[in-house]
Motif scaffolding. Structure first.
Motif, PDB file in Angstrom:
ATOM      1  N   ALA A 177       9.595  11.985   2.089  1.00  0.00           N
ATOM      2  CA  ALA A 177       8.486  11.153   2.256  1.00  0.00           C
ATOM      3  C   ALA A 177       8.503  11.109   4.086  1.00  0.00           C
ATOM      4  CB  ALA A 177       9.022   9.477   2.064  1.00  0.00           C
ATOM      5  N   VAL A 178       7.236  10.693   4.661  1.00  0.00           N
ATOM      6  CA  VAL A 178       6.913  10.687   5.937  1.00  0.00           C
ATOM      7  C   VAL A 178       6.642   9.335   6.138  1.00  0.00           C
ATOM      8  CG1 VAL A 178       6.368  13.242   6.324  1.00  0.00           C
ATOM      9  CG2 VAL A 178       4.782  11.629   5.681  1.00  0.00           C
ATOM     10  N   THR A 179       6.627   8.938   7.419  1.00  0.00           N
ATOM     11  CA  THR A 179       6.563   7.662   7.666  1.00  0.00           C
ATOM     12  C   THR A 179       5.043   7.368   8.147  1.00  0.00           C
ATOM     13  OG1 THR A 179       8.792   7.175   8.499  1.00  0.00           O
ATOM     14  CG2 THR A 179       7.110   5.721   9.455  1.00  0.00           C
ATOM     15  N   ALA A 180       4.398   6.157   7.725  1.00  0.00           N
ATOM     16  CA  ALA A 180       3.059   5.573   8.069  1.00  0.00           C
ATOM     17  C   ALA A 180       3.380   3.937   8.552  1.00  0.00           C
ATOM     18  CB  ALA A 180       2.120   5.863   7.072  1.00  0.00           C
ATOM     19  N   PRO A 181       2.609   3.409   9.398  1.00  0.00           N
ATOM     20  CA  PRO A 181       2.593   2.135   9.710  1.00  0.00           C
ATOM     21  C   PRO A 181       1.802   1.263   8.553  1.00  0.00           C
ATOM     22  CG  PRO A 181       1.054   3.081  11.193  1.00  0.00           C
ATOM     23  CD  PRO A 181       1.969   4.333  10.314  1.00  0.00           C
ATOM     24  N   LEU A 182       2.165   0.033   8.407  1.00  0.00           N
ATOM     25  CA  LEU A 182       1.591  -0.858   7.389  1.00  0.00           C
ATOM     26  C   LEU A 182       0.002  -0.494   7.479  1.00  0.00           C
ATOM     27  CD1 LEU A 182       3.425  -3.888   7.130  1.00  0.00           C
ATOM     28  CD2 LEU A 182       3.538  -2.003   5.583  1.00  0.00           C
TER      29      LEU A 182
ATOM     30  N   GLU B  90       6.936  -0.500   7.430  1.00  0.00           N
ATOM     31  CA  GLU B  90       6.499   0.728   7.360  1.00  0.00           C
ATOM     32  C   GLU B  90       6.449   1.347   5.889  1.00  0.00           C
ATOM     33  OE1 GLU B  90       9.128   3.044  10.690  1.00  0.00           O
ATOM     34  OE2 GLU B  90       9.789   3.187   8.706  1.00  0.00           O
ATOM     35  N   TYR B  91       5.330   2.450   5.685  1.00  0.00           N
ATOM     36  CA  TYR B  91       5.354   3.160   4.421  1.00  0.00           C
ATOM     37  C   TYR B  91       5.963   4.323   4.307  1.00  0.00           C
ATOM     38  CZ  TYR B  91       1.722  -0.170   2.658  1.00  0.00           C
ATOM     39  OH  TYR B  91       0.897  -1.172   2.071  1.00  0.00           O
ATOM     40  N   GLY B  92       6.480   4.612   3.481  1.00  0.00           N
ATOM     41  CA  GLY B  92       6.777   6.128   3.172  1.00  0.00           C
ATOM     42  C   GLY B  92       5.939   6.853   2.332  1.00  0.00           C
TER      43      GLY B  92
ATOM     44  N   CYS C 293      -1.048  10.221 -13.861  1.00  0.00           N
ATOM     45  CA  CYS C 293      -0.288  11.315 -14.053  1.00  0.00           C
ATOM     46  C   CYS C 293       1.271  11.004 -13.522  1.00  0.00           C
ATOM     47  CB  CYS C 293      -0.794  12.447 -12.871  1.00  0.00           C
ATOM     48  SG  CYS C 293      -0.993  11.875 -11.310  1.00  0.00           S
ATOM     49  N   GLY C 294       1.459   9.822 -13.231  1.00  0.00           N
ATOM     50  CA  GLY C 294       2.681   9.323 -12.670  1.00  0.00           C
ATOM     51  C   GLY C 294       3.141   9.992 -11.378  1.00  0.00           C
ATOM     52  N   ILE C 295       2.422  10.462 -10.352  1.00  0.00           N
ATOM     53  CA  ILE C 295       2.891  10.948  -9.155  1.00  0.00           C
ATOM     54  C   ILE C 295       3.051   9.779  -8.205  1.00  0.00           C
ATOM     55  CG2 ILE C 295       2.225  12.502  -7.377  1.00  0.00           C
ATOM     56  CD1 ILE C 295       3.324  13.954  -9.547  1.00  0.00           C
ATOM     57  N   TYR C 296       4.297   9.828  -7.731  1.00  0.00           N
ATOM     58  CA  TYR C 296       4.298   8.875  -6.718  1.00  0.00           C
ATOM     59  C   TYR C 296       3.664   9.167  -5.397  1.00  0.00           C
ATOM     60  CZ  TYR C 296       7.181   8.287  -2.192  1.00  0.00           C
ATOM     61  OH  TYR C 296       7.474   7.850  -0.871  1.00  0.00           O
ATOM     62  N   THR C 297       2.936   8.262  -4.812  1.00  0.00           N
ATOM     63  CA  THR C 297       2.211   8.534  -3.702  1.00  0.00           C
ATOM     64  C   THR C 297       2.874   7.616  -2.448  1.00  0.00           C
ATOM     65  OG1 THR C 297       0.671   6.397  -4.059  1.00  0.00           O
ATOM     66  CG2 THR C 297       0.014   8.846  -4.913  1.00  0.00           C
ATOM     67  N   HIS C 298       3.092   6.682  -2.382  1.00  0.00           N
ATOM     68  CA  HIS C 298       3.799   5.915  -1.254  1.00  0.00           C
ATOM     69  C   HIS C 298       4.561   4.773  -1.643  1.00  0.00           C
ATOM     70  CE1 HIS C 298       0.139   3.477  -2.308  1.00  0.00           C
ATOM     71  NE2 HIS C 298       0.644   2.773  -1.232  1.00  0.00           N
ATOM     72  N   HIS C 299       5.312   4.126  -0.743  1.00  0.00           N
ATOM     73  CA  HIS C 299       5.966   3.099  -1.028  1.00  0.00           C
ATOM     74  C   HIS C 299       6.265   2.328   0.252  1.00  0.00           C
ATOM     75  CE1 HIS C 299       9.224   5.500   0.697  1.00  0.00           C
ATOM     76  NE2 HIS C 299      10.087   4.379   0.892  1.00  0.00           N
ATOM     77  N   ARG C 300       6.336   1.005   0.238  1.00  0.00           N
ATOM     78  CA  ARG C 300       6.907  -0.046   1.415  1.00  0.00           C
ATOM     79  C   ARG C 300       8.339   0.188   1.510  1.00  0.00           C
ATOM     80  NH1 ARG C 300       4.074  -5.736   2.417  1.00  0.00           N
ATOM     81  NH2 ARG C 300       5.112  -5.930   4.828  1.00  0.00           N
TER      82      ARG C 300
END
Length: 118
Positions: free
Chosen positions: A38-43, A87-89, A73-80
């Protein structure tokens, strides 16, 4: 940047905090099984452009971490993130034009020994 799930039902506009330099993997019980870097994004760095109704949320334990994935499709896109709920990953492999292999070795964070577990 643009991120999508495998089937294309979910599309995100992503603004990363520090580009691909934040790429990392986590060894917590969930991430170790998921295997995605994962890479980081702000909220405020994620905007759902398409498929908000197709995103499914998975939480466990404290419920702080919120993992989103495509219900088709079940693909993980992002997470808090639990490590930093501000942050989001973002799934590195879901970013358009990015091949995680091109980054070489991606570092790990110790999610198994989380500070809030003690």
């Amino acid at each position: 940047m643009k991120a999508t799930c495998h089937c294309g039902a979910v599309e995100l506009r992503v603004t990363l905090s520090d580009g691909l330099a934040t790429a990392r993997r986590c060894d917590c019980s969930f991430c170790a099984r998921r295997g995605a870097a994962a890479v980081t994004a702000p909220l405020n760095g994620i905007e759902v452009l398409r498929g908000a109704d197709k995103l499914t949320l998975y939480t466990f334990n404290t419920g702080t971490a919120q993992h989103y994935f495509c219900s088709i499709c079940g693909i993980y896109t992002h997470h808090r993130r639990r490590s930093n709920p501000n942050e989001y990953g973002v799934n590195l492999a879901a970013l358009e034009g990015v091949n995680p292999r091109d980054l070489g070795d991606i570092g790990w964070v110790d999610g198994r020994n989380h500070p809030s577990d003690s």
